[in-house]
Design an enzyme around this catalytic site. Sequence first.
Site, PDB file in Angstrom:
ATOM      1  N   ASP A 172     -49.227  44.943  32.789  1.00  0.00           N
ATOM      2  CA  ASP A 172     -47.862  44.714  33.264  1.00  0.00           C
ATOM      3  C   ASP A 172     -46.860  45.475  32.395  1.00  0.00           C
ATOM      4  O   ASP A 172     -47.234  46.044  31.359  1.00  0.00           O
ATOM      5  CB  ASP A 172     -47.579  43.206  33.256  1.00  0.00           C
ATOM      6  N   ASP A 241     -42.555  41.486  43.416  1.00  0.00           N
ATOM      7  CA  ASP A 241     -43.631  40.493  43.419  1.00  0.00           C
ATOM      8  C   ASP A 241     -43.590  39.764  44.760  1.00  0.00           C
ATOM      9  O   ASP A 241     -42.510  39.366  45.208  1.00  0.00           O
ATOM     10  CB  ASP A 241     -43.393  39.439  42.320  1.00  0.00           C
TER      11      ASP A 241
HETATM   12  C1  GLA Z   1     -45.053  40.055  36.728  1.00  0.00           C
HETATM   13  C2  GLA Z   1     -46.092  40.623  37.676  1.00  0.00           C
HETATM   14  C3  GLA Z   1     -46.814  39.484  38.386  1.00  0.00           C
HETATM   15  C4  GLA Z   1     -47.469  38.592  37.349  1.00  0.00           C
HETATM   16  C5  GLA Z   1     -46.424  38.087  36.372  1.00  0.00           C
HETATM   17  C6  GLA Z   1     -47.053  37.339  35.202  1.00  0.00           C
HETATM   18  O1  GLA Z   1     -44.019  39.405  37.410  1.00  0.00           O
HETATM   19  O2  GLA Z   1     -45.501  41.493  38.596  1.00  0.00           O
HETATM   20  O3  GLA Z   1     -47.792  40.003  39.265  1.00  0.00           O
HETATM   21  O4  GLA Z   1     -48.462  39.316  36.685  1.00  0.00           O
HETATM   22  O5  GLA Z   1     -45.660  39.156  35.814  1.00  0.00           O
HETATM   23  O6  GLA Z   1     -46.120  36.893  34.284  1.00  0.00           O
END
Ligand code: GLA
Length: 723
Positions: A172, A241
């Site tokens: 990430d 997301d």
């Molecule tokens: C980000 C990513 C998600 C998840 C969260 C975890 O928002 O895009 O897919 O991995 O972090 O904290």
Amino acid sequence: MTPPLARRLRTVAAGCGSLALALAGLVAAAPAGSAAAPADSVAQYPNYAPTPPMGWNDWSYYQCNIDEDTILGNARALVDTGLAAKGYDTVTTDDCWMTHSRDSAGNLVSDPVKFPHGMDWVGSQLHAMGLKFGIYEDAGTATCGGYPGSLNHWQQDADLFAKWGVDYVKLDGCNVPTKAGETSEQSYHDTYAAWSQAMLNTGRPMVFSVSAPAYFQDGPDWNKVIGWSAQVGNLWREGADVALGQESAAAKWSSLKYNYGYNVGLADLQSPGRWNDPDFLLAGDSGLTRDEIQSQMSLWSVMAAPLISSTDLTHLSADALDVLGNRDVIAVDQDPKGLQGRIVQQGDGYDVLSKPLANGDRAVALFNKSDSAQTISTTAAAAGFGPGSSFLLKDLVTKHVTRTTGTIAADIPPHATVLYRVSAGGDHTAAPATVVTWHDAGTADHPGVYSVGVTDLGPTGLADTTVTLTAPEGWTVTPASVRLNRIAPGQTATAKVTLTAPKAKPGTTVNTITATARYVTGAAGTDSVSGPLTITTTVPYPALADAFNNVGTTLESNTAPGNLDGGGDSYSADALAALGATPGATVTANGATFTWPSAAPGTPDNVATGGQAIELTGQGSALAFLGTETGFTSGPVVVTYTDGTTSTGTLGFPNWCCSTTTDYGAQTALTMDHRNTQAGPANFGVSYRVFTNTVPLTAGKTVQSVTLPNQPAIHVFALAVTP
Ligand code: GLA
């Protein structure tokens, strides 16, 4: 639509990290003593994912509420449901698997409560089940959830993962500091390139999922970031997301449409083995309809997207299992040619996508984005085929095979997608392709007289056609069944039908009327086709208070979620009362007089707009609204007058706490210095406000009803006609 950044921040806040952390990631200063910057050019990362990765990830459904039972329970379900054997073989533990600090040697440490046997043991269990082991880390100083990030620990973390037998790393991009003298893009590049090299150095093949592009969306360096993501990794996250498991079905559908819309334009950036990743599949306990989960699965497959489920697989509905496990659809996604499909035609509320497949076939998806059923029609030529007069259409969901002379069409319910595998030439005994088309012979979207057409798209005719009509209870369809003459290839036969509806209740009702044509074809015997018609009726509620169901104010002694903002926060009823806004009270502001909702604090007080219509009477210059917003949006208001004419205006309010108080032309009505939260009254150093705004009325006409915007972030407390 939620802007990506807002969604990302909300995800963090709703998950386990803090908003401040996420914000820090965007503005952080360089940490002292950064390791030497890795070389600018990095070796092309090996193609460890020749077809789009498939598997399961806990995040969207569980967020931080995970432990080894959650992960292994879902892994077992992957095997037991047969999904693993169909390709869903990688189980990834997302954020929150670690403790908050590294050990004395600087190694990441599994949370001993959630993962008492350690992550390496989880990996060995997955391997014993024949699955692959995926894990989450972050390229910055901390993960999005606030756990140790891997900045300056690249090799150490890659070595640890390799030692644990990790097969897939999701890296990430929260909290990546910008180094002195560099742009943010360069600093992201450095840390992702360092990871890529570190993983290569381990000698263990690990699929590399890069999240960096999602952090540059809409910015000037986004193209660069996507470019090097394909160099350093195998797939990359873009878009926002997808909505979390606990969010509403409407929020999920809108997030899927957003990510689809974003991803579908990125086909040029993809190449076989380098995949755009528009985030998780939500088939499962998501509240989405079967048509919606099928749409996502079909569209993701045509876009050659990773198929990564995020749901509770231990309670998978039969529908969700069917959708996820459809081998024909999976085969489109995993096709060895490895190309992302593209939009070949767009129209009112629909897209047509075509994806070339290794054997010369094409996958053609007809996606009805709209809220009404429609017949979507394209041609083999538009889908990319050369000249020809016979094409086989295999509907990959119903498995029905038909033959067309060139038109590729289907009758598609709202939010649904029909996915055909189209082959040139082929089995000449297949039944002709057909569609049913509805035409409103009277007023649009109202019961009345319609013509129903049956069209033969195949090379042979239809005989003995009977059209049967079905409608919801209380409706009548006359006639209920119609015989049509022989339909020649390329021809349409039509019948007139009259629909009557029962007196609708106040509110919005979506009705589906279905015409099913049964006919005899030559060699193929009998066949049938069904075409739905959507009729949406909106009947005004007698009063505003009858229309909504949302809690927006709570007494400060009540810390149960009032939930004006979806995060459990509400107006303080005490602070409102101090300003005179008590149930049923008169509130005068900015030249208009309103009645404050009479619902007591803590009860549904009916404020979030969702396209409802309200009866209202009066004549004047403007319609005034008392309200607020928990988003940043506006939408149309439709005023209907007693003579049947309408006028429109736009309504929006500033955010209840945090934006310019004149947004959308609003004015402040009430100002408070705190709000109520689940922990009691809170002052976050900003004011909380209620606003007024207006839309103009047509002079001399009498208002009969008002339709509010279909925007749940807009909250209307009261409305009034001003002189
Ligand atoms: C980000 C990513 C998600 C998840 C969260 C975890 O928002 O895009 O897919 O991995 O972090 O904290």
